[in-house]
Write a protein that holds these residues in place. Sequence first.
Motif, PDB file in Angstrom:
ATOM      1  N   LYS A   1      35.372  -3.066   2.860  1.00 26.41           N
ATOM      2  CA  LYS A   1      34.900  -3.982   1.813  1.00 26.41           C
ATOM      3  C   LYS A   1      36.064  -4.828   1.282  1.00 26.41           C
ATOM      4  N   VAL A   2      35.680  -6.002   0.730  1.00 20.93           N
ATOM      5  CA  VAL A   2      36.684  -6.963   0.248  1.00 20.93           C
ATOM      6  C   VAL A   2      36.448  -7.250  -1.229  1.00 20.93           C
ATOM      7  N   ASN A   3      37.505  -7.153  -2.005  1.00 20.64           N
ATOM      8  CA  ASN A   3      37.419  -7.503  -3.428  1.00 20.64           C
ATOM      9  C   ASN A   3      38.095  -8.848  -3.677  1.00 20.64           C
ATOM     10  N   VAL A   4      37.527  -9.592  -4.615  1.00 21.23           N
ATOM     11  CA  VAL A   4      38.114 -10.872  -5.031  1.00 21.23           C
ATOM     12  C   VAL A   4      38.447 -10.812  -6.519  1.00 21.23           C
ATOM     13  N   ASN A   5      39.697 -11.097  -6.836  1.00 14.36           N
ATOM     14  CA  ASN A   5      40.109 -11.164  -8.248  1.00 14.36           C
ATOM     15  C   ASN A   5      39.912 -12.575  -8.779  1.00 14.36           C
ATOM     16  N   VAL A   6      39.309 -12.671  -9.950  1.00 15.40           N
ATOM     17  CA  VAL A   6      39.220 -13.963 -10.639  1.00 15.40           C
ATOM     18  C   VAL A   6      39.754 -13.733 -12.046  1.00 15.40           C
ATOM     19  N   GLY A   7      39.782 -14.788 -12.837  1.00 12.13           N
ATOM     20  CA  GLY A   7      40.169 -14.601 -14.232  1.00 12.13           C
ATOM     21  C   GLY A   7      41.196 -15.611 -14.706  1.00 12.13           C
TER      22      GLY A   7
ATOM     23  N   ASP B   1      32.675  -8.458  -1.424  1.00 12.21           N
ATOM     24  CA  ASP B   1      31.838  -7.282  -1.700  1.00 12.21           C
ATOM     25  C   ASP B   1      31.964  -6.822  -3.137  1.00 12.21           C
ATOM     26  N   ALA B   2      32.987  -7.300  -3.832  1.00 11.60           N
ATOM     27  CA  ALA B   2      33.207  -6.906  -5.230  1.00 11.60           C
ATOM     28  C   ALA B   2      34.042  -7.994  -5.891  1.00 11.60           C
ATOM     29  N   VAL B   3      33.942  -8.052  -7.219  1.00  9.58           N
ATOM     30  CA  VAL B   3      34.714  -9.040  -7.983  1.00  9.58           C
ATOM     31  C   VAL B   3      35.392  -8.318  -9.129  1.00  9.58           C
ATOM     32  N   MET B   4      36.659  -8.669  -9.367  1.00  7.20           N
ATOM     33  CA  MET B   4      37.344  -8.131 -10.553  1.00  7.20           C
ATOM     34  C   MET B   4      37.732  -9.278 -11.471  1.00  7.20           C
ATOM     35  N   ASP B   5      37.495  -9.077 -12.746  1.00  5.62           N
ATOM     36  CA  ASP B   5      37.930 -10.051 -13.753  1.00  5.62           C
ATOM     37  C   ASP B   5      39.276  -9.578 -14.310  1.00  5.62           C
ATOM     38  N   LEU B   6      40.306 -10.353 -14.003  1.00  6.83           N
ATOM     39  CA  LEU B   6      41.654  -9.992 -14.467  1.00  6.83           C
ATOM     40  C   LEU B   6      42.120 -10.933 -15.572  1.00  6.83           C
ATOM     41  N   SER B   7      41.179 -11.475 -16.325  1.00 12.46           N
ATOM     42  CA  SER B   7      41.524 -12.469 -17.347  1.00 12.46           C
ATOM     43  C   SER B   7      42.514 -11.920 -18.360  1.00 12.46           C
ATOM     44  N   THR B   8      43.445 -12.808 -18.737  1.00  9.11           N
ATOM     45  CA  THR B   8      44.386 -12.458 -19.805  1.00  9.11           C
ATOM     46  C   THR B   8      44.453 -13.559 -20.864  1.00  9.11           C
ATOM     47  N   GLY B   9      43.754 -14.687 -20.629  1.00  2.00           N
ATOM     48  CA  GLY B   9      43.789 -15.779 -21.603  1.00  2.00           C
ATOM     49  C   GLY B   9      42.393 -16.123 -22.090  1.00  2.00           C
ATOM     50  N   GLY B  10      42.289 -16.607 -23.340  1.00  2.00           N
ATOM     51  CA  GLY B  10      40.992 -16.990 -23.908  1.00  2.00           C
ATOM     52  C   GLY B  10      40.282 -15.803 -24.528  1.00  2.00           C
ATOM     53  N   ASP B  11      38.983 -15.996 -24.780  1.00  2.00           N
ATOM     54  CA  ASP B  11      38.178 -14.939 -25.399  1.00  2.00           C
ATOM     55  C   ASP B  11      37.753 -13.956 -24.296  1.00  2.00           C
TER      56      ASP B  11
END
Length: 418
Positions: free
Chosen positions: A60-66, A90-100
């Motif tokens: 499986k493949v994960n994609v980081n966004v954020g 196959d999966a998504v990770m939210d790695l946000s560090t800015g904004g709300d």
Amino acid sequence: MLIEEARKGYANDLVKKAAEFENISLEKFLRLISHGYVVMPKNVLRDTAPKAIGMMCSTKVNVNVGTSIDHVNLDEEVEKVRVAEKFGADAVMDLSTGGDLDAIRRRLIKETRLPFGTVPIYQAARGCRIVDMSEDDFFEVVEKQCRDGVDFMTIHAGVNWESVEKLKRAKRLVGIVSRGGAITLAWMLHNEKENPYYKEFDYLLEILKQYDVTISLGDAYRPGSIFDADRVKLMEYVVLGELVERCRERGVQCIVEGPGHVSIDLIEPSVKAMKIATNNAPLYLLGPLVTDVALGYDHIAAAIGAAIAAKAGADFICYVTPSEHLGLPTVEDVKEGVIAAKIAAHAADLIKNEKAKEWDYEMSIARKKLDWEKQFKLSLDPEKAREIWSRRRSNYACSMCGDLCAIKIAEKFFEISL
Ligand code: SF4
């Protein structure tokens, strides 16, 4: 809870679908989940698509966004999720560090049914100076994100005092490159206290279990240079292996994360060592990047490493984009990254899984028949394939060889046809 249901022999519809997709008998699939060799990240509060990660399953493949602190554009992040899904993540990770961060996470999670992951410590550290976080902050953010429906979370629970001492002695070239690991270490050293996630691991598991959230045990000591693939990293796997056992005892699904930057010759032994140390926990790797000099092309350096790692037993690979080490990825970077990771995953699956070969077989037939429409349809990026083919049209086959098309010649003179 999924593990406990599997241990009782019960399979819900999602489990049945996943078993069918992976071409594994239901009885065997339930056994793999019961032992913790396969996980299916899914929060009880969320309608998550069935994705099985682990032994005997397709890679499986994960994609980081954020967002980052310097660049916050929610519409762009939403578009990245769409593009990731379109090109086969196959999966998504939210790695946000800015904004709300709450608003961003809640918006992105609505955008997809793919398993959705986070790294809670990014948010815990956001509201204050990193070192000023209270021990409660570590856990409150985990619970909040569980309530929002997050399916899996990276938590750097394997960092402890013993490992800090070993890290100091190791004299690494680059040191620590895991953001969550660095935050945890900074907090520990400043406050002279044990990592709360390590110290109160059972409490952490209690929170996760309420929502059936999968823990992804982060590797704080993943090497950030091919010269840092050292014993500190291996030592962390021993600690993570102990935590894996505790997760399994308490019925919490868990994944173990891995490096990082690793030279080609060390990838297979590293994967095998991680599997042994963690009793075959599903293994989630970032890359590994096989060289440190591919700036602008790190998605290729990572895909080479990921293919070798997946062949050796890695189950879940995190994409890397051309922006790695340089900046926050654009939507186009996300597309390039996910396609590179999909190629790596599929290349390994061709060896691991008979079913994966059907796709290539169909493509080979379409190529032999010079059936361009079929080839475009079967390709990872049909639009790009069509665009390249169309820009120099040939009356014969394609403009690469024109009337010297080997396939045509073979068909005409050797009667090799289908
Ligand atoms: S022209 Fe050359 S590259 Fe194009 S299909 Fe024929 S053999 Fe392949």
